[in-house]
Design an enzyme around this catalytic site. Sequence first.
Site, PDB file in Angstrom:
ATOM      1  N   LYS A   1       0.770  -1.173  -0.038  1.00  0.00           N
ATOM      2  CA  LYS A   1      -0.338   0.133   0.066  1.00  0.00           C
ATOM      3  C   LYS A   1       0.874   1.384   0.091  1.00  0.00           C
ATOM      4  CE  LYS A   1      -1.943   2.676   3.079  1.00  0.00           C
ATOM      5  NZ  LYS A   1      -1.544   3.815   2.332  1.00  0.00           N
TER       6      LYS A   1
ATOM      7  N   GLY B   1       7.029   4.620   8.121  1.00  0.00           N
ATOM      8  CA  GLY B   1       6.337   5.626   8.572  1.00  0.00           C
ATOM      9  C   GLY B   1       6.482   6.353   9.834  1.00  0.00           C
TER      10      GLY B   1
ATOM     11  N   GLU C   1       9.443  15.214  15.973  1.00  0.00           N
ATOM     12  CA  GLU C   1       9.667  15.252  14.653  1.00  0.00           C
ATOM     13  C   GLU C   1       9.083  16.143  14.048  1.00  0.00           C
ATOM     14  OE1 GLU C   1       8.500  11.467  12.383  1.00  0.00           O
ATOM     15  OE2 GLU C   1      10.886  11.582  11.442  1.00  0.00           O
TER      16      GLU C   1
ATOM     17  N   GLY D   1       3.255   3.568  13.692  1.00  0.00           N
ATOM     18  CA  GLY D   1       4.022   2.414  13.861  1.00  0.00           C
ATOM     19  C   GLY D   1       3.373   1.758  15.204  1.00  0.00           C
TER      20      GLY D   1
ATOM     21  N   GLU E   1      -1.210   7.309   0.170  1.00  0.00           N
ATOM     22  CA  GLU E   1      -2.196   8.199  -0.555  1.00  0.00           C
ATOM     23  C   GLU E   1      -1.736   9.579  -0.912  1.00  0.00           C
ATOM     24  OE1 GLU E   1      -2.095   7.502   2.591  1.00  0.00           O
ATOM     25  OE2 GLU E   1      -2.906   8.889   3.915  1.00  0.00           O
TER      26      GLU E   1
ATOM     27  N   CYS F   1      13.532  10.664   7.154  1.00  0.00           N
ATOM     28  CA  CYS F   1      13.472   9.931   8.472  1.00  0.00           C
ATOM     29  C   CYS F   1      14.622  10.490   9.190  1.00  0.00           C
ATOM     30  CB  CYS F   1      12.959   8.768   8.381  1.00  0.00           C
ATOM     31  SG  CYS F   1      14.427   7.967   7.209  1.00  0.00           S
TER      32      CYS F   1
ATOM     33  N   GLU G   1       9.958   0.952  10.442  1.00  0.00           N
ATOM     34  CA  GLU G   1      10.869   1.911  10.134  1.00  0.00           C
ATOM     35  C   GLU G   1      10.115   3.301  10.408  1.00  0.00           C
ATOM     36  OE1 GLU G   1      13.901   1.419   9.333  1.00  0.00           O
ATOM     37  OE2 GLU G   1      14.097  -0.428   9.064  1.00  0.00           O
TER      38      GLU G   1
HETATM   39  P1  NAD Z   1       2.231   8.173   8.177  1.00  0.00           P
HETATM   40  O1  NAD Z   1       2.677   7.267   9.470  1.00  0.00           O
HETATM   41  O2  NAD Z   1       1.256   9.126   8.216  1.00  0.00           O
HETATM   42  O3  NAD Z   1       1.764   7.136   7.047  1.00  0.00           O
HETATM   43  C1  NAD Z   1       2.822   5.979   6.526  1.00  0.00           C
HETATM   44  C2  NAD Z   1       1.926   4.914   5.728  1.00  0.00           C
HETATM   45  O4  NAD Z   1       1.019   4.357   6.561  1.00  0.00           O
HETATM   46  C3  NAD Z   1       1.015   5.514   4.902  1.00  0.00           C
HETATM   47  O5  NAD Z   1       0.984   4.552   3.555  1.00  0.00           O
HETATM   48  C4  NAD Z   1      -0.450   5.667   5.387  1.00  0.00           C
HETATM   49  O6  NAD Z   1      -1.541   5.637   4.633  1.00  0.00           O
HETATM   50  C5  NAD Z   1      -0.261   4.265   6.363  1.00  0.00           C
HETATM   51  N1  NAD Z   1      -1.214   4.626   7.590  1.00  0.00           N
HETATM   52  C6  NAD Z   1      -1.706   5.447   8.205  1.00  0.00           C
HETATM   53  N2  NAD Z   1      -2.241   5.273   9.062  1.00  0.00           N
HETATM   54  C7  NAD Z   1      -2.391   3.957   9.374  1.00  0.00           C
HETATM   55  C8  NAD Z   1      -2.980   2.919  10.091  1.00  0.00           C
HETATM   56  N3  NAD Z   1      -3.773   3.185  11.125  1.00  0.00           N
HETATM   57  N4  NAD Z   1      -2.930   1.679   9.762  1.00  0.00           N
HETATM   58  C9  NAD Z   1      -2.186   1.364   8.525  1.00  0.00           C
HETATM   59  N5  NAD Z   1      -1.273   1.932   7.848  1.00  0.00           N
HETATM   60  C10 NAD Z   1      -1.873   3.436   8.174  1.00  0.00           C
HETATM   61  O7  NAD Z   1       3.708   8.740   7.776  1.00  0.00           O
HETATM   62  P2  NAD Z   1       3.997   9.603   6.466  1.00  0.00           P
HETATM   63  O8  NAD Z   1       3.717  11.190   6.774  1.00  0.00           O
HETATM   64  O9  NAD Z   1       3.301   9.046   5.313  1.00  0.00           O
HETATM   65  O10 NAD Z   1       5.477   9.598   6.395  1.00  0.00           O
HETATM   66  C11 NAD Z   1       6.332  10.376   7.191  1.00  0.00           C
HETATM   67  C12 NAD Z   1       6.826   9.561   8.494  1.00  0.00           C
HETATM   68  O11 NAD Z   1       7.542   8.558   8.017  1.00  0.00           O
HETATM   69  C13 NAD Z   1       7.821  10.238   9.199  1.00  0.00           C
HETATM   70  O12 NAD Z   1       7.727  10.111  10.799  1.00  0.00           O
HETATM   71  C14 NAD Z   1       9.226   9.698   8.869  1.00  0.00           C
HETATM   72  O13 NAD Z   1      10.210   9.753   9.911  1.00  0.00           O
HETATM   73  C15 NAD Z   1       8.691   8.247   8.465  1.00  0.00           C
HETATM   74  N6  NAD Z   1       9.717   7.854   7.700  1.00  0.00           N
HETATM   75  C16 NAD Z   1      10.469   6.671   8.228  1.00  0.00           C
HETATM   76  C17 NAD Z   1      11.504   6.034   7.431  1.00  0.00           C
HETATM   77  C18 NAD Z   1      12.659   4.997   8.020  1.00  0.00           C
HETATM   78  O14 NAD Z   1      13.035   4.474   7.299  1.00  0.00           O
HETATM   79  N7  NAD Z   1      12.610   5.143   9.317  1.00  0.00           N
HETATM   80  C19 NAD Z   1      11.702   6.349   6.325  1.00  0.00           C
HETATM   81  C20 NAD Z   1      10.803   7.554   5.667  1.00  0.00           C
HETATM   82  C21 NAD Z   1       9.782   7.961   6.600  1.00  0.00           C
END
Ligand code: NAD
Length: 502
Positions: free
Chosen positions: A179, A232, A389, A237, A182, A288, A254
């Site tokens: 997935k 994410g 963050e 997470g 969005e 990240c 991650e």
């Molecule tokens: P997010 O957590 O909002 O979303 C990440 C993904 O999770 C998206 O596809 C989203 O649709 C999905 N998601 C959201 N709610 C969910 C739920 N309840 N159940 C299952 N899936 C769900 O993060 P974002 O805003 O897309 O990305 C930014 C974040 O990602 C930052 O915190 C960044 O640090 C982190 N990030 C981490 C790494 C790493 O490798 N550690 C790499 C890139 C980004």
Amino acid sequence: MAMTHYQLFINGEFVESTAKKTFESINPYNQEVVATVSRASVEDTRAAISAARKAFDEGPWPRMKREERSAMLKAISDKINERQKELIALEVADSGSTVRKANEDIYLSARNMNYFSKLAALELTEPVEGLSKPGFSQNLIIREPIGVVGAIIPWNFPLKMAVWKLGPALAAGNTVVLKPSELTPCTAMELAVIIREVGVPPGVVNIIPGFGDEAGEELVRSPHVDKISFTGSTAVGKRVMSLASENLKKITLECGGKSANIILEDADMDLAVDGAMYAIFYHQGQCCEAGTRLLLPQSKYTEFLERLVAKTQKIKLGNPADSSTDMGPVISKKQQERIIGYIAKGKAEGARVATGGQAPKDQSLSRGFFIEPTIFADVDNRMTIAQEEIFGPVLSVIRYESEDQAVALANDSIYGLGGGVWSKNKDRAISVAKKLRAGTVWINEWHLISERAPFGGYKQSGIGREFGIDGLKEYTETKHMHIDELGTREKKFWYDVVVPKS
Ligand code: NAD
């Protein structure tokens, strides 16, 4: 760029969402619609999971020769290379990535997939050292695929993240439901086209653009998914971890970071100033492992800060498709507002804006979600802007008196993803680097993440590692196989224990 419509990729076919719902993916530079996209419902997600389940339980993929799987991943890498130009343009439009960054991302997506194709060919079975003895027993460690992997990714490196999930999961023989975010579904859907073209069997890869609380949660909840690989925010997470606990699903997380960048007094100042800028402002601070907290020694504080501010003011914001642009927009209106909110908090808590601190006034940028590169000076590590963050181009500069204090400040965080140390004295830098509680530490460098080296977080930055052999093993179950070579029952140690001799 012409507007496209993307459908869901389920069981080797492109299909509309059963609920016929769609959403739009927006260019963050000008708010034009890049694509309309089918929105995966819970029902669609279940269809994708059951296709992946069938492909794993009955299909050829997990049973195929390693070399065949490897060749297919190599073919995907080659096609990404062939379509480089088009994918770069799409990534720029969909994510606001500068073309300079997108060039790198697409090149690396192909290179990373090529590396994963090599991992796919590796023989992972190994003997248990010290246990096997001819005439007694042979003991093997066998790595088997886990089953159906649900992969959930963010928007900051859309194609690269898709490759980082699909590559090792497929190399290990799993099937996948991916997935994408969005906010940036486009290049993942082009990857689906490539995957179909190279002949990956139906159901092995399913890509379902959709929302987190709908498609995302269904993936995490489903009893038919064996593992979730999530990248994410830490907040999501945690939600994933708690939902996955229902059936003890395997997870890799991650998550977020608040990485400290320590400048020692003996650092090469020209290099470290540029390095500190790269660490925070690369991709508008939406990384990240960005160097979001800059730790400066008291003796160099004023001079370093002045030079950093002067150079930061030269950063050119603009159209990300233009190769002279240094920084593009952030991903969305919501994210822009969130960053502005953090800047307000920083001011309210007593930090000083040394440069930036707002959305630019320039009319030519008014359609984009821009934020000026922002540096907060005189930050206390306990302030919100040093602890949370922000995920935008906002740097917190913190003063320190001694090396021990710098280490203590760096480690005073719920996160532990990245870190950096700048010094001309390699031994000294290494000794500081060893004290940092973080998954990756760079010395006189930043952002270098290799597909060959484990990447992941300490503390609340995550669980598990991506890349290299460690990353591949995250997609395997481990089986110990004991093969008896004693032959006769009299030689068995248990013979006298419970089984009567006659
Ligand atoms: P997010 O957590 O909002 O979303 C990440 C993904 O999770 C998206 O596809 C989203 O649709 C999905 N998601 C959201 N709610 C969910 C739920 N309840 N159940 C299952 N899936 C769900 O993060 P974002 O805003 O897309 O990305 C930014 C974040 O990602 C930052 O915190 C960044 O640090 C982190 N990030 C981490 C790494 C790493 O490798 N550690 C790499 C890139 C980004």
